[in-house]
Motif scaffolding. Structure first.
Motif, mmCIF file in Angstrom:
data_model
loop_
_atom_site.group_PDB
_atom_site.id
_atom_site.type_symbol
_atom_site.label_atom_id
_atom_site.label_comp_id
_atom_site.label_asym_id
_atom_site.label_seq_id
_atom_site.Cartn_x
_atom_site.Cartn_y
_atom_site.Cartn_z
ATOM 1 N N ALA A 40 15.577 34.799 -12.350
ATOM 2 C CA ALA A 40 16.664 34.805 -13.643
ATOM 3 C C ALA A 40 16.546 33.280 -14.330
ATOM 4 O O ALA A 40 16.015 32.439 -13.705
ATOM 5 N N GLU A 41 16.822 33.294 -15.542
ATOM 6 C CA GLU A 41 16.892 32.331 -16.540
ATOM 7 C C GLU A 41 17.642 32.563 -17.736
ATOM 8 O O GLU A 41 17.346 33.585 -18.388
ATOM 9 N N GLY A 42 18.632 31.621 -17.731
ATOM 10 C CA GLY A 42 19.430 31.964 -18.949
ATOM 11 C C GLY A 42 20.044 33.235 -18.829
ATOM 12 O O GLY A 42 20.621 33.383 -17.807
ATOM 13 N N VAL A 64 28.321 31.225 -16.695
ATOM 14 C CA VAL A 64 28.882 31.116 -17.817
ATOM 15 C C VAL A 64 27.862 30.162 -18.657
ATOM 16 O O VAL A 64 27.979 30.127 -19.950
ATOM 17 N N VAL A 65 26.805 29.158 -18.184
ATOM 18 C CA VAL A 65 25.876 28.684 -18.886
ATOM 19 C C VAL A 65 24.639 29.220 -18.734
ATOM 20 O O VAL A 65 23.735 28.727 -18.853
ATOM 21 N N GLY A 66 24.463 30.509 -18.301
ATOM 22 C CA GLY A 66 23.263 31.205 -18.158
ATOM 23 C C GLY A 66 22.541 30.906 -16.599
ATOM 24 O O GLY A 66 23.015 29.967 -16.143
ATOM 25 N N TYR A 67 21.741 31.682 -16.214
ATOM 26 C CA TYR A 67 21.105 31.422 -14.796
ATOM 27 C C TYR A 67 20.248 30.266 -14.867
ATOM 28 O O TYR A 67 19.836 29.796 -15.766
ATOM 29 N N ARG A 68 20.522 29.412 -13.713
ATOM 30 C CA ARG A 68 19.657 28.399 -13.477
ATOM 31 C C ARG A 68 19.433 27.226 -14.733
ATOM 32 O O ARG A 68 18.608 26.886 -15.238
ATOM 33 N N LEU A 393 28.121 32.376 -21.913
ATOM 34 C CA LEU A 393 28.897 31.652 -23.055
ATOM 35 C C LEU A 393 27.797 31.176 -24.076
ATOM 36 O O LEU A 393 28.062 30.733 -25.169
ATOM 37 N N THR A 394 26.408 30.844 -23.516
ATOM 38 C CA THR A 394 25.415 30.190 -24.364
ATOM 39 C C THR A 394 24.806 31.227 -24.817
ATOM 40 O O THR A 394 23.360 31.074 -25.229
#
Ligand SMILES: Cc1ncc(COP(=O)(O)O)c(C=O)c1O
Length: 431
Positions: A40-42, A64-68, A393-394
């Protein structure tokens, strides 16, 4: 021990059913979700075949700020390579103290003393114990539809019968009142009340936003009798509704305890915290070991949580979360208006959004249609009619467009199928 065959997805689903949870395996299968996730990413998750999914469930709101997020991964790697993951528990831990200080600085009013745990339910357990200890009382007023976790204490204050009844008797002295009804709450609070526990926006109950001024009246009801106010920000906290903490929607309201978890770990580590005022945690002076946790407040988890708070402060997403959330909500309302037989209401605050459909069966069908279009959402645990959107949230405008287009197509595809189901349910209701 035999070899474990990692192969076809059927194998994984069968093994999930056999070794973990047969009932859940059936619903994975029904939803067309028998795919293993591998990275996962973002806002995106990939399965073993390289197919990618836009994740608007974000691990039940954790990402909240995406994956990784690269900043958080770097902080974790640095801590693993040059520090330690878990502490001795005998020497002092700087990452824990640093995180506690940050939480004192970013939570409202006099909240300043943190106790660290590993999950939301544990944060609630600690808050309930602290409230009882600091007041010498046992009564708790909670709300119907509330979700605070599934350990025995947290379950006792949660408000859904199906999860509670099989485990009764639960904690004595818990009274449930309708959420958002300040008068009912005021009537239930008395001299035997140790605490009132509320979510600033009910999450699993179906994303229910209370009337303006509700939290202030909860605060006043507690003050009238010397009860503690526990605000459960496990889902609403870390910027989910716009401000860092949802209680900030009512400036001046300061709880005695604030529970945090989920996004506090930046989507990398499990961590929870209960942040209390000095008065509400004064018992720690006499009884420092009255409540403890082996893993709670470990250096790796605290380092990542501090980095997450720093990142959120820098990104300053509050206004964007409010604006993106409001836009998405009105777009979803427009889509919903075209399908009144499917959708009852769209609601939410910030990027905590809900689509309430007309029947639980419809929710499953819309979800399956979304999954077919590679968009992941979850329904709320206490209300199966509610599909919940908790994107990172991003989330970018482009990602939001992809999700909205998938909703548009999913509603359309469900409309015909659902017509049969709704006729069936109508007949059953009439019978
Ligand atoms: C408001 C709230 N409190 C507590 C919990 C329990 O958290 P956990 O599942 O980490 O124990 C949840 C989980 O969804 C939650 O939404």
């Amino acid at each position: 021990m035999g070899e474990i065959a990692i192969g076809a997805e059927e194998d994984l689903l069968a093994r999930f059913g056999r070794y973990m949870n047969p009932g859940l395996a059936r619903s994975f299968s029904f939803m067309g979700l028998a795919r293993p996730e591998v990275r996962a990413e973002g806002a995106w998750v990939w399965d073993g075949e390289g197919e990618r999914y836009l994740d608007f469930g974000a691990g039940y709101g954790v990402q909240v700020v995406g994956y990784r997020h690269p900043r958080l991964v770097a902080a974790a790697v640095r801590q693993l390579e040059t520090g330690m993951a878990l502490g001795s528990r005998v020497l002092l831990s700087q990452p824990a103290v640093d995180l506690a200080q940050r939480l004192a600085e970013c939570t409202p009013g006099e909240l300043e003393r943190s106790f660290f745990v590993n999950s939301g339910a544990e944060a609630v357990e600690a808050a309930v114990k602290f409230a009882r200890l600091s007041t010498g009382r046992a009564g708790i007023v909670a709300t119907l539809g509330a979700y605070h976790g599934k350990t025995m204490g947290a379950l006792s204050v949660s408000g859904r019968r199906v999860y509670r009844e099989p485990f009764e008797p639960l904690l004595p002295g818990v009274r449930h009142v309708p959420f958002g009804d300040a008068a009912a709450l005021e009537a239930a609070v008395d001299e035997g009340t140790a605490a009132v526990i509320v979510e600033p926006v009910q999450g699993e109950g179906g994303v229910i936003v209370p009337p303006d001024g509700y939290l202030a009246r909860v605060r006043a009801a507690c003050d009238r009798v010397g009860a503690r106010m526990i605000v459960d920000e496990v889902q609403t906290g870390m910027g989910r509704t716009g401000p860092l903490w949802a209680v900030e929607h009512e400036p001046g309201v300061v709880p005695d305890y604030l529970c945090a978890a989920k996004g506090l770990g930046g989507g990398l580590v499990p961590i929870g915290a209960v942040v209390g005022t000095p008065a509400a945690t004064a018992f720690l002076d006499r009884m420092p070991l009255i409540h403890t946790s082996t893993f709670g407040g470990g250096p790796l988890a605290c380092t990542v949580a501090s980095a997450t708070l720093d990142l959120l402060r820098e990104l300053d997403l509050g206004e964007r979360v409010a604006a993106v959330g409001a836009r998405a909500r009105s777009r979803l309302e427009a889509l919903a208006a075209r399908h009144p037989s499917l959708v009852r209401e769209v609601r939410g605050r910030g990027l905590m959004l809900a689509v309430e459909v007309t029947a639980p069966g419809v929710a499953g069908m819309v979800m399956a249609q979304l999954f077919a279009r590679r968009v992941l959402v979850a329904h709320t645990l206490n209300n199966e009619r509610v599909l919940r959107l908790l994107p990172p949230l991003t989330v970018t405008d482009e990602e939001m467009e992809i999700a909205l287009a998938a909703f548009d197509a999913a509603f359309a595809a469900t409309a015909d199928e659902a017509a049969d189901l709704l006729v069936g349910e109508g007949e059953a209701a009439d019978a």
